[in-house]
Design a protein around this motif. Structure first.
Motif, PDB file in Angstrom:
ATOM      1  N   ALA A 248       7.331  -4.207   1.006  1.00  0.00           N
ATOM      2  CA  ALA A 248       6.061  -4.037   0.302  1.00  0.00           C
ATOM      3  C   ALA A 248       5.761  -5.237  -0.582  1.00  0.00           C
ATOM      4  O   ALA A 248       4.625  -5.736  -0.627  1.00  0.00           O
ATOM      5  N   ALA A 249       6.780  -5.733  -1.276  1.00  0.00           N
ATOM      6  CA  ALA A 249       6.582  -6.878  -2.168  1.00  0.00           C
ATOM      7  C   ALA A 249       6.171  -8.120  -1.385  1.00  0.00           C
ATOM      8  O   ALA A 249       5.275  -8.868  -1.795  1.00  0.00           O
ATOM      9  N   SER A 250       6.809  -8.350  -0.220  1.00  0.00           N
ATOM     10  CA  SER A 250       6.494  -9.541   0.566  1.00  0.00           C
ATOM     11  C   SER A 250       5.088  -9.459   1.154  1.00  0.00           C
ATOM     12  O   SER A 250       4.396 -10.475   1.272  1.00  0.00           O
ATOM     13  N   VAL A 251       4.647  -8.241   1.510  1.00  0.00           N
ATOM     14  CA  VAL A 251       3.311  -8.070   2.065  1.00  0.00           C
ATOM     15  C   VAL A 251       2.247  -8.258   0.989  1.00  0.00           C
ATOM     16  O   VAL A 251       1.275  -9.001   1.161  1.00  0.00           O
ATOM     17  N   LEU A 252       2.416  -7.578  -0.122  1.00  0.00           N
ATOM     18  CA  LEU A 252       1.408  -7.638  -1.179  1.00  0.00           C
ATOM     19  C   LEU A 252       1.307  -9.036  -1.785  1.00  0.00           C
ATOM     20  O   LEU A 252       0.236  -9.435  -2.264  1.00  0.00           O
ATOM     21  N   ALA A 253       2.410  -9.791  -1.741  1.00  0.00           N
ATOM     22  CA  ALA A 253       2.373 -11.156  -2.279  1.00  0.00           C
ATOM     23  C   ALA A 253       1.483 -12.064  -1.432  1.00  0.00           C
ATOM     24  O   ALA A 253       0.932 -13.051  -1.933  1.00  0.00           O
ATOM     25  N   GLY A 254       1.339 -11.737  -0.142  1.00  0.00           N
ATOM     26  CA  GLY A 254       0.510 -12.556   0.724  1.00  0.00           C
ATOM     27  C   GLY A 254      -0.599 -11.771   1.396  1.00  0.00           C
ATOM     28  O   GLY A 254      -1.007 -12.092   2.514  1.00  0.00           O
ATOM     29  N   GLU A 255      -1.103 -10.739   0.722  1.00  0.00           N
ATOM     30  CA  GLU A 255      -2.078  -9.842   1.340  1.00  0.00           C
ATOM     31  C   GLU A 255      -3.327 -10.581   1.825  1.00  0.00           C
ATOM     32  O   GLU A 255      -3.819 -10.334   2.941  1.00  0.00           O
TER      33      GLU A 255
ATOM     34  N   ALA B  98      -4.055 -21.168  13.767  1.00  0.00           N
ATOM     35  CA  ALA B  98      -4.325 -20.972  12.342  1.00  0.00           C
ATOM     36  C   ALA B  98      -3.683 -19.688  11.830  1.00  0.00           C
ATOM     37  O   ALA B  98      -3.161 -19.644  10.706  1.00  0.00           O
ATOM     38  N   ALA B  99      -3.696 -18.629  12.648  1.00  0.00           N
ATOM     39  CA  ALA B  99      -3.142 -17.342  12.218  1.00  0.00           C
ATOM     40  C   ALA B  99      -1.632 -17.398  12.064  1.00  0.00           C
ATOM     41  O   ALA B  99      -1.050 -16.611  11.305  1.00  0.00           O
ATOM     42  N   ILE B 100      -0.982 -18.336  12.771  1.00  0.00           N
ATOM     43  CA  ILE B 100       0.478 -18.475  12.649  1.00  0.00           C
ATOM     44  C   ILE B 100       0.863 -18.866  11.231  1.00  0.00           C
ATOM     45  O   ILE B 100       1.977 -18.604  10.778  1.00  0.00           O
ATOM     46  N   GLY B 101      -0.076 -19.470  10.501  1.00  0.00           N
ATOM     47  CA  GLY B 101       0.213 -19.923   9.147  1.00  0.00           C
ATOM     48  C   GLY B 101       0.397 -18.815   8.129  1.00  0.00           C
ATOM     49  O   GLY B 101       0.755 -19.087   6.980  1.00  0.00           O
ATOM     50  N   ALA B 102       0.161 -17.558   8.521  1.00  0.00           N
ATOM     51  CA  ALA B 102       0.366 -16.450   7.578  1.00  0.00           C
ATOM     52  C   ALA B 102       1.841 -16.355   7.209  1.00  0.00           C
ATOM     53  O   ALA B 102       2.715 -16.553   8.050  1.00  0.00           O
ATOM     54  N   PRO B 103       2.158 -16.061   5.948  1.00  0.00           N
ATOM     55  CA  PRO B 103       3.565 -15.978   5.539  1.00  0.00           C
ATOM     56  C   PRO B 103       4.283 -14.868   6.278  1.00  0.00           C
ATOM     57  O   PRO B 103       3.694 -13.871   6.679  1.00  0.00           O
ATOM     58  N   SER B 104       5.589 -15.063   6.487  1.00  0.00           N
ATOM     59  CA  SER B 104       6.380 -14.068   7.209  1.00  0.00           C
ATOM     60  C   SER B 104       6.600 -12.840   6.334  1.00  0.00           C
ATOM     61  O   SER B 104       6.617 -12.919   5.098  1.00  0.00           O
ATOM     62  N   ILE B 105       6.773 -11.703   7.007  1.00  0.00           N
ATOM     63  CA  ILE B 105       7.009 -10.431   6.309  1.00  0.00           C
ATOM     64  C   ILE B 105       8.487 -10.085   6.386  1.00  0.00           C
ATOM     65  O   ILE B 105       9.099 -10.197   7.442  1.00  0.00           O
ATOM     66  N   ASN B 106       9.057  -9.668   5.276  1.00  0.00           N
ATOM     67  CA  ASN B 106      10.460  -9.239   5.248  1.00  0.00           C
ATOM     68  C   ASN B 106      10.552  -7.805   5.772  1.00  0.00           C
ATOM     69  O   ASN B 106      10.353  -6.852   5.030  1.00  0.00           O
ATOM     70  N   LEU B 107      10.855  -7.681   7.071  1.00  0.00           N
ATOM     71  CA  LEU B 107      10.931  -6.360   7.689  1.00  0.00           C
ATOM     72  C   LEU B 107      12.346  -5.798   7.700  1.00  0.00           C
ATOM     73  O   LEU B 107      12.556  -4.652   8.090  1.00  0.00           O
ATOM     74  N   HIS B 108      13.311  -6.604   7.302  1.00  0.00           N
ATOM     75  CA  HIS B 108      14.704  -6.177   7.409  1.00  0.00           C
ATOM     76  C   HIS B 108      15.304  -5.761   6.068  1.00  0.00           C
ATOM     77  O   HIS B 108      16.454  -5.321   6.007  1.00  0.00           O
ATOM     78  N   GLY B 109      14.525  -5.893   5.012  1.00  0.00           N
ATOM     79  CA  GLY B 109      15.012  -5.453   3.715  1.00  0.00           C
ATOM     80  C   GLY B 109      14.673  -3.996   3.462  1.00  0.00           C
ATOM     81  O   GLY B 109      14.338  -3.233   4.375  1.00  0.00           O
ATOM     82  N   THR B 110      14.698  -3.592   2.226  1.00  0.00           N
ATOM     83  CA  THR B 110      14.324  -2.227   1.860  1.00  0.00           C
ATOM     84  C   THR B 110      12.810  -2.079   1.953  1.00  0.00           C
ATOM     85  O   THR B 110      12.082  -3.083   1.972  1.00  0.00           O
ATOM     86  N   PRO B 111      12.304  -0.851   2.014  1.00  0.00           N
ATOM     87  CA  PRO B 111      10.842  -0.667   2.017  1.00  0.00           C
ATOM     88  C   PRO B 111      10.166  -1.340   0.827  1.00  0.00           C
ATOM     89  O   PRO B 111       9.067  -1.889   0.959  1.00  0.00           O
TER      90      PRO B 111
END
Length: 244
Positions: free
Chosen positions: A46-53, A29-42
């Motif tokens: 931040a935008a990718s994390v907060l969008a799926g917080e 079930a935890a695998i279903g969390a959206p992926s985080i963009n770790l390779h872009g700018t900070p």
């Protein structure tokens, strides 16, 4: 009474199987969390994390609950398999605790990063980028911490497999599958540390092997339990005579 005896080995086995099933289900079930963009700018991270917080926090809660259940699995299997070889059973339990500790530390980093990103939204503009950069660095540690944790979990799973192979109360084929699955965790993780590109190619092969072994022992323990008489023989517990 033997110091290796437990009140009901069959109940212990079935409870361990049930808890391990919960661990597998919440991990999926935890695998279903959206992926985080770790390779872009900070800012992009931040935008990718907060969008799926909410999804990340839910996944964290699921994994934390799964860790608690796996702690139960560790204790129950230690008691169940200790009669086979106490030293190996103790090593496996310690490896599991180490893996759970690494997983907890990874969770702390994730929650800290989320807190930093939320703070950044109400911080002076000149400090926003700094907070986002710190949060991105913390999140980038998660994959490495996960692989470190899998080394310990792999040792635990492989030790369970070894003990089953040496036992006479559980199917040896399941022990072989667990040794293969646990070893694949360890090999894949160390390969990723030494040669990340090669490790990335190995990773897709690890999950099927691991799921086959862990799924087999989970279902067997839950449905079949253990051969109680043979367990008592190996534990050195006197077996009550059958009623006439």
């Amino acid at each position: 009474m033997s110091p290796n005896s437990i009140e009901s080995p069959d109940t212990t086995a079935r409870l361990a199987g049930f808890l391990w099933l919960v661990v597998i289900l919440v991990s999926i079930a935890a695998i279903g969390a959206p992926s985080i963009n770790l390779h872009g700018t900070p800012a992009e991270t931040a935008a990718s994390v907060l969008a799926g917080e909410t999804a990340y926090r839910l996944a964290f809660s699921e994994l934390l609950f799964g860790g608690l259940c796996y702690l139960g699995v560790t204790a129950l299997l230690y008691e169940l398999l200790k009669p086979v070889n106490p030293s190996v059973a103790f090593f496996g339990a310690l490896a599991s605790l180490a893996g759970l500790t690494v997983g907890a530390a990874s969770g702390v980093h994730t929650l800290s990063a989320l807190a930093l990103l939320r703070d950044a939204s109400s911080t002076a503009p000149d400090a926003v980028n700094q907070l986002q950069t710190i949060a991105q660095a913390a999140l980038r540690e998660d994959p490495a911490e996960f692989k470190i944790g899998m080394v310990y979990f792999g040792c635990h799973v492989a030790s369970i497999g070894y003990l089953i192979l040496r036992s006479n109360f559980l199917p040896k084929i399941i022990g072989g599958l667990l040794v293969a699955g646990g070893s694949s965790y360890v090999i894949s993780s160390f390969t990723t540390f030494i040669a990340p590109a090669v490790g990335a190619r190995l990773s897709p092969f690890v999950i099927p092997i691991a799921l086959l072994g862990e799924g087999s022992i989970t279902l067997w323990l839950l449905i079949k339990g253990v051969n109680v008489e043979k367990w008592k023989q190996q534990a050195g517990t006197p077996i009550a005579p059958r009623a006439a």
